[in-house]
Design a protein around this motif. Sequence first.
Motif, short mmCIF file in Angstrom:
data_model
loop_
_atom_site.label_atom_id
_atom_site.label_comp_id
_atom_site.label_asym_id
_atom_site.label_seq_id
_atom_site.Cartn_x
_atom_site.Cartn_y
_atom_site.Cartn_z
N ALA A 118 -6.67 -4.69 20.02
CA ALA A 118 -6.68 -5.69 18.94
C ALA A 118 -5.54 -5.49 17.95
O ALA A 118 -5.12 -4.37 17.69
N ARG A 119 -5.07 -6.60 17.40
CA ARG A 119 -4.19 -6.54 16.24
C ARG A 119 -5.08 -6.42 15.01
O ARG A 119 -6.13 -7.03 14.94
N LEU A 120 -4.65 -5.61 14.04
CA LEU A 120 -5.44 -5.40 12.83
C LEU A 120 -4.63 -5.75 11.60
O LEU A 120 -3.41 -5.53 11.56
N LEU A 121 -5.33 -6.28 10.61
CA LEU A 121 -4.70 -6.62 9.34
C LEU A 121 -5.51 -6.01 8.20
O LEU A 121 -6.51 -6.58 7.76
N PRO A 122 -5.13 -4.81 7.74
CA PRO A 122 -5.78 -4.26 6.56
C PRO A 122 -5.29 -5.02 5.32
O PRO A 122 -4.09 -5.27 5.16
N ILE A 123 -6.25 -5.39 4.46
CA ILE A 123 -5.95 -6.17 3.25
C ILE A 123 -6.57 -5.45 2.06
O ILE A 123 -7.72 -5.05 2.10
N ASP A 124 -5.80 -5.32 0.98
CA ASP A 124 -6.33 -4.75 -0.25
C ASP A 124 -5.55 -5.32 -1.43
O ASP A 124 -4.41 -5.77 -1.26
N MET A 128 -2.84 1.13 -1.57
CA MET A 128 -3.90 1.32 -0.57
C MET A 128 -3.46 0.79 0.80
O MET A 128 -3.74 1.40 1.83
N VAL A 129 -2.75 -0.33 0.82
CA VAL A 129 -2.23 -0.85 2.09
C VAL A 129 -1.23 0.13 2.68
O VAL A 129 -1.26 0.44 3.88
N THR A 130 -0.37 0.70 1.84
CA THR A 130 0.59 1.71 2.29
C THR A 130 -0.13 2.94 2.82
O THR A 130 0.24 3.49 3.86
N ALA A 131 -1.17 3.40 2.11
CA ALA A 131 -1.93 4.57 2.56
C ALA A 131 -2.61 4.31 3.90
O ALA A 131 -2.63 5.18 4.78
N THR A 132 -3.13 3.10 4.07
CA THR A 132 -3.77 2.75 5.35
C THR A 132 -2.75 2.78 6.47
O THR A 132 -3.00 3.35 7.54
N ARG A 133 -1.60 2.20 6.25
CA ARG A 133 -0.57 2.19 7.30
C ARG A 133 -0.10 3.62 7.60
O ARG A 133 0.19 3.94 8.75
N ALA A 134 -0.06 4.48 6.61
CA ALA A 134 0.35 5.87 6.84
C ALA A 134 -0.66 6.60 7.73
O ALA A 134 -0.29 7.49 8.49
N ARG A 135 -1.93 6.22 7.63
CA ARG A 135 -2.97 6.86 8.46
C ARG A 135 -2.99 6.31 9.88
O ARG A 135 -3.68 6.87 10.73
N LEU A 152 1.18 1.39 14.57
CA LEU A 152 1.88 0.43 13.71
C LEU A 152 2.38 -0.80 14.45
O LEU A 152 2.60 -1.84 13.83
N HIS A 153 2.53 -0.71 15.77
CA HIS A 153 2.96 -1.88 16.53
C HIS A 153 1.90 -2.98 16.53
O HIS A 153 2.21 -4.13 16.79
N ARG A 154 0.64 -2.64 16.20
CA ARG A 154 -0.41 -3.65 16.18
C ARG A 154 -1.17 -3.73 14.86
O ARG A 154 -2.10 -4.51 14.71
N ILE A 155 -0.75 -2.92 13.88
CA ILE A 155 -1.40 -2.94 12.57
C ILE A 155 -0.35 -3.30 11.52
O ILE A 155 0.62 -2.58 11.34
N SER A 156 -0.57 -4.43 10.87
CA SER A 156 0.36 -4.83 9.81
C SER A 156 -0.26 -4.44 8.48
O SER A 156 -0.70 -3.31 8.32
N GLY A 157 -0.34 -5.30 7.55
CA GLY A 157 -0.93 -5.02 6.25
C GLY A 157 -0.59 -6.15 5.31
O GLY A 157 0.45 -6.79 5.45
N ALA A 158 -1.49 -6.41 4.38
CA ALA A 158 -1.26 -7.49 3.42
C ALA A 158 -1.92 -7.13 2.09
O ALA A 158 -2.98 -6.53 2.06
N VAL A 159 -1.25 -7.51 1.02
CA VAL A 159 -1.81 -7.37 -0.31
C VAL A 159 -2.49 -8.69 -0.62
O VAL A 159 -1.90 -9.76 -0.47
N GLY A 160 -3.77 -8.61 -0.99
CA GLY A 160 -4.48 -9.84 -1.30
C GLY A 160 -5.87 -9.56 -1.84
O GLY A 160 -6.41 -8.47 -1.69
N ASP A 161 -6.42 -10.55 -2.47
CA ASP A 161 -7.75 -10.50 -3.07
C ASP A 161 -8.73 -11.18 -2.13
O ASP A 161 -8.44 -12.24 -1.58
#
Length: 107
Positions: free
Chosen positions: A23-29, A34-41, A46-55
């Motif tokens: 699966a592709r994953l999109l962590p949002i915070d 927190m998005v940066t910390a998630t991507r670091a973990r 990273l090829h399938r996990i991006s990240g977005a800042v949002g409410d």
Amino acid sequence: MIADIGCGRGGTTVRLAARFPAARLLPIDTSPAMVTATRARTTADLHRISGAVGDFHALPLRDNSCDLAVAVFCLYHSRLIERSGLAAAIWFGDSWHDNYLTQPNVG
């Protein structure tokens, strides 16, 4: 795609990545840190996990863009959710369980 809404430091994202390896994953915070910390973990994925800042009141997602959305330990931050109860759908082993969790009304 799986959205991890309110991803925090990424604990749930890490578990989702392991459970759904294709699966592709999109962590949002709301917090860019927190998005940066998630991507670091999740550097191996990273090829399938991006990240977005949002409410979570106004998610940065198009309608019908997710196969699954998960929000763990974040909805209690909302002032818009009725405080007398929360709805939950929980996966136990091999089946879903829908629950209505009542809480004292905290106003």
